[in-house]
Motif scaffolding. Structure first.
Motif, PDB file in Angstrom:
ATOM      1  N   LEU A  98       0.753  -1.346  -0.111  1.00 12.07           N
ATOM      2  CA  LEU A  98       0.202  -0.132   0.040  1.00 12.07           C
ATOM      3  C   LEU A  98       1.025   1.298  -0.021  1.00 12.07           C
ATOM      4  CD1 LEU A  98      -2.606  -1.161   2.538  1.00 12.07           C
ATOM      5  CD2 LEU A  98      -2.963  -0.681  -0.055  1.00 12.07           C
ATOM      6  N   ARG A  99       2.097   1.254   0.786  1.00 13.82           N
ATOM      7  CA  ARG A  99       2.846   2.165   0.726  1.00 13.82           C
ATOM      8  C   ARG A  99       3.351   2.715  -1.108  1.00 13.82           C
ATOM      9  NH1 ARG A  99       8.705   3.927  -0.463  1.00 13.82           N
ATOM     10  NH2 ARG A  99       8.999   5.583   0.696  1.00 13.82           N
ATOM     11  N   GLY A 100       3.484   1.534  -1.581  1.00  9.73           N
ATOM     12  CA  GLY A 100       4.010   1.730  -3.078  1.00  9.73           C
ATOM     13  C   GLY A 100       2.755   2.486  -3.851  1.00  9.73           C
ATOM     14  N   HIS A 101       1.647   2.061  -3.669  1.00 13.27           N
ATOM     15  CA  HIS A 101       0.367   2.794  -4.000  1.00 13.27           C
ATOM     16  C   HIS A 101       0.259   4.102  -3.513  1.00 13.27           C
ATOM     17  CE1 HIS A 101      -0.710  -0.839  -6.119  1.00 13.27           C
ATOM     18  NE2 HIS A 101      -1.190  -1.682  -5.042  1.00 13.27           N
ATOM     19  N   LEU A 102       0.598   4.332  -2.608  1.00 14.82           N
ATOM     20  CA  LEU A 102       0.553   5.547  -1.829  1.00 14.82           C
ATOM     21  C   LEU A 102       1.541   6.727  -2.578  1.00 14.82           C
ATOM     22  CD1 LEU A 102      -0.286   7.923   0.127  1.00 14.82           C
ATOM     23  CD2 LEU A 102       1.556   6.964   1.801  1.00 14.82           C
ATOM     24  N   CYS A 103       2.813   6.211  -2.691  1.00 13.95           N
ATOM     25  CA  CYS A 103       3.951   6.829  -3.726  1.00 13.95           C
ATOM     26  C   CYS A 103       3.235   6.924  -5.045  1.00 13.95           C
ATOM     27  CB  CYS A 103       5.151   6.133  -3.757  1.00 13.95           C
ATOM     28  SG  CYS A 103       5.892   5.903  -2.042  1.00 13.95           S
ATOM     29  N   ASP A 104       2.600   6.181  -5.661  1.00 12.60           N
ATOM     30  CA  ASP A 104       2.171   6.282  -6.931  1.00 12.60           C
ATOM     31  C   ASP A 104       0.923   7.371  -7.087  1.00 12.60           C
ATOM     32  OD1 ASP A 104       1.962   5.299  -9.669  1.00 12.60           O
ATOM     33  OD2 ASP A 104       0.444   4.029  -9.300  1.00 12.60           O
ATOM     34  N   ALA A 105       0.122   7.459  -6.000  1.00 12.40           N
ATOM     35  CA  ALA A 105      -0.902   8.501  -5.879  1.00 12.40           C
ATOM     36  C   ALA A 105      -0.241  10.121  -5.768  1.00 12.40           C
ATOM     37  CB  ALA A 105      -1.582   8.349  -4.689  1.00 12.40           C
ATOM     38  N   LEU A 106       0.959   9.951  -5.499  1.00 10.69           N
ATOM     39  CA  LEU A 106       1.551  11.424  -5.272  1.00 10.69           C
ATOM     40  C   LEU A 106       2.611  11.583  -6.607  1.00 10.69           C
ATOM     41  CD1 LEU A 106       2.703  11.111  -1.559  1.00 10.69           C
ATOM     42  CD2 LEU A 106       0.718  12.309  -2.435  1.00 10.69           C
ATOM     43  N   GLU A 107       2.487  10.725  -7.500  1.00  7.76           N
ATOM     44  CA  GLU A 107       3.240  10.961  -8.809  1.00  7.76           C
ATOM     45  C   GLU A 107       2.748  12.106  -9.568  1.00  7.76           C
ATOM     46  OE1 GLU A 107       5.941  10.131 -10.187  1.00  7.76           O
ATOM     47  OE2 GLU A 107       6.695   8.178  -9.016  1.00  7.76           O
ATOM     48  N   LEU A 108       3.610  12.706 -10.339  1.00  4.20           N
ATOM     49  CA  LEU A 108       3.172  13.849 -11.469  1.00  4.20           C
ATOM     50  C   LEU A 108       2.965  13.145 -12.668  1.00  4.20           C
ATOM     51  CD1 LEU A 108       3.118  16.734 -12.110  1.00  4.20           C
ATOM     52  CD2 LEU A 108       5.528  16.910 -12.242  1.00  4.20           C
TER      53      LEU A 108
END
Length: 257
Positions: A98-108
């Motif tokens: 889920l941390r990986g998905h969180l980082c993905d949600a903050l991608e530009l």
């Protein structure tokens, strides 16, 4: 001088300073701090899981050696310890995912497709991550959820700022390339080259070959066309200028790169 927005790292004095300055502007939470905090949660859970596994193995060795007066009680204790350790292993793996998905949600920009993210897409992904995290009752995960919820409204402000600059650029692109499919391909190709080269500049050398290929594709698309070159440079400058962190040193390093 007009301050139109601020970036900050969620320290408690920042909202108070805004009120003191009588400012009502958009705020972007520093994504580096958010990703690091989530990563620390994963590390803490993995350490707890490791300690649980060590305790389980220690109890098992004691049972096998027959050094305890009540093996039945010890066996029950070991079973409970082993079960608790396994649950922590599974939990840490889920939170890491889920941390990986969180980082993905903050991608530009999506490095895989070159898609420039919209608030709608990233907000949906962020909400899905929080929804799954809320299903875990571990205190460390609950603390992370509370931390993320407190900042959720100001995590994706950078996408609002991006849209303001991207919309007029897309109009210029449409004047040069009337076909919508070609517009999307041009935009994603330039954006992907930017994203992959940024990754390499930040030390992720595994992306080097993909960055070289993306850069070569972008160069082929431009093909010495002055309008195409200008449009590409404008998009690169727009992406490079998006503010997602609050550290002055990080900003200066970004400009120097």
């Amino acid at each position: 001088l007009t301050i139109t927005g601020l970036a900050e790292d969620a320290a408690k004095m920042y909202p108070a300073s805004l009120r003191e300055a009588e400012l009502s502007v958009q705020v972007q939470k520093d994504v580096w701090h958010i990703e690091t905090t989530a990563g620390q949660t994963v590390t803490d859970l993995e350490r707890q899981a490791l300690k649980g596994m060590e305790r389980s193995e220690r109890l098992l060795r004691q049972i096998e050696k027959g050094t305890t007066p009540d093996n039945a009680a010890r066996l029950d204790e070991w079973l409970k310890a082993d079960d608790a350790a396994e649950r922590l292993v599974d939990l840490s793996a889920e939170v890491r995912r889920l941390r990986g998905h969180l980082c993905d949600a903050l991608e530009l920009v999506d490095w895989r497709s070159g898609e420039i993210r919209s608030r709608e897409i990233n907000e949906w992904l962020l909400n899905e991550v929080l929804k799954e995290l809320r299903t875990f009752d571990h205190p460390r995960v609950c603390k992370l959820v509370s931390y993320l919820e407190d900042q959720q409204d100001e995590m994706l402000t950078f996408l609002d700022w991006l849209e303001i600059q991207l919309t007029p650029w897309q109009r210029h692109l449409a004047q040069w390339l009337p076909d919508e499919t070609q517009q999307a391909f041009f935009q994603s190709s330039v954006a992907r080259a930017w994203r992959l080269n940024r990754a390499v500049a930040n030390g992720h050398t595994t992306f080097r070959s993909q960055a070289e290929f993306a850069s070569a594709l972008m160069s082929e698309l431009l093909s010495d066309d002055p309008i195409a070159i200008q449009l590409a440079e404008e998009l690169l400058n727009i992406l490079e200028g998006v503010v997602r962190t609050s550290c002055a040193a990080e900003a200066i390093n970004s400009i120097l790169r």
